[in-house]
Scaffold this motif. Structure first.
Motif, short mmCIF file in Angstrom:
data_model
loop_
_atom_site.label_atom_id
_atom_site.label_comp_id
_atom_site.label_asym_id
_atom_site.label_seq_id
_atom_site.Cartn_x
_atom_site.Cartn_y
_atom_site.Cartn_z
N THR A 141 106.38 66.59 -41.17
CA THR A 141 106.96 67.85 -40.74
C THR A 141 108.10 67.56 -39.77
O THR A 141 107.93 66.79 -38.83
N ASP A 142 109.26 68.15 -40.01
CA ASP A 142 110.39 68.04 -39.10
C ASP A 142 110.17 69.06 -37.99
O ASP A 142 110.28 70.27 -38.20
N LEU B 1 114.07 55.99 -36.12
CA LEU B 1 113.10 57.07 -35.94
C LEU B 1 112.85 57.26 -34.45
O LEU B 1 112.26 56.39 -33.80
N HIS B 2 113.32 58.37 -33.93
CA HIS B 2 113.27 58.59 -32.49
C HIS B 2 111.88 59.01 -32.00
O HIS B 2 111.38 58.47 -31.03
N ALA B 3 111.28 60.01 -32.65
CA ALA B 3 110.00 60.53 -32.17
C ALA B 3 109.10 60.87 -33.35
O ALA B 3 109.54 61.50 -34.32
N LEU B 4 107.83 60.45 -33.25
CA LEU B 4 106.86 60.72 -34.31
C LEU B 4 105.52 61.08 -33.69
O LEU B 4 104.90 60.26 -33.02
N GLN B 5 105.12 62.31 -33.89
CA GLN B 5 103.80 62.78 -33.44
C GLN B 5 102.82 62.44 -34.54
O GLN B 5 102.98 62.90 -35.67
N ALA C 122 103.63 63.45 -38.32
CA ALA C 122 103.06 62.87 -39.54
C ALA C 122 101.55 62.99 -39.48
O ALA C 122 100.93 62.65 -38.47
N ARG C 123 100.99 63.49 -40.58
CA ARG C 123 99.53 63.50 -40.74
C ARG C 123 99.25 62.48 -41.84
O ARG C 123 99.77 62.60 -42.97
N VAL C 124 98.43 61.48 -41.50
CA VAL C 124 98.13 60.39 -42.43
C VAL C 124 96.62 60.28 -42.56
O VAL C 124 95.92 60.04 -41.57
N VAL C 125 96.13 60.49 -43.78
CA VAL C 125 94.71 60.36 -44.08
C VAL C 125 94.58 59.24 -45.10
O VAL C 125 95.19 59.30 -46.16
N ALA C 126 93.80 58.20 -44.74
CA ALA C 126 93.73 57.03 -45.61
C ALA C 126 92.32 56.43 -45.65
O ALA C 126 91.69 56.31 -44.60
N PRO C 127 91.86 56.06 -46.83
CA PRO C 127 90.56 55.40 -46.95
C PRO C 127 90.50 54.11 -46.12
O PRO C 127 89.44 53.77 -45.59
N ASP D 226 116.01 68.81 -36.67
CA ASP D 226 117.17 67.95 -36.42
C ASP D 226 117.10 66.60 -37.14
O ASP D 226 117.99 65.78 -36.98
N GLY D 227 116.05 66.38 -37.91
CA GLY D 227 115.91 65.12 -38.62
C GLY D 227 115.65 63.95 -37.69
O GLY D 227 115.83 62.80 -38.08
N ASP D 228 115.21 64.24 -36.47
CA ASP D 228 115.00 63.19 -35.48
C ASP D 228 113.64 63.23 -34.81
O ASP D 228 113.23 62.28 -34.17
#
Length: 79
Positions: A24-25, A66-70, A35-40, A29-31
């Motif tokens: 999700t942005d 990649l400046h900021a990632l929640q 991210a929601r990551v669900v992985a086995p 601003d593309g910056d």
């Protein structure tokens, strides 16, 4: 230069096989992304290790392209 959401998704999917990834942005601003990551592969991992796995999949791009990632990470329910 900022990264596009699909690029982030592709990197995470390539680095974490079987991951379900939603990007999700946050600011439009593309910056600044979430991210929601669900992985086995996250089964039995602490939240810190899960986040480290995502950062590793991004290959050092955090703080650069990649400046900021929640991050929200989890193992699939029932696994």
């Amino acid at each position: 230069m900022a990264m596009a959401a699909h690029e982030i998704e592709q990197l995470i999917r390539a680095g974490i096989p079987g991951a379900e990834v939603t990007i999700t942005d946050l600011a439009g601003d593309g910056d600044h992304y979430a991210a929601r990551v669900v992985a086995p592969g996250f089964v039995g991992m602490s939240r810190v290790r899960q986040h480290q796995a995502v950062y590793a999949a991004l290959g050092g791009r955090m703080g650069q392209e990649l400046h900021a990632l929640q991050l929200t990470t989890a193992a699939p329910p029932g696994e």
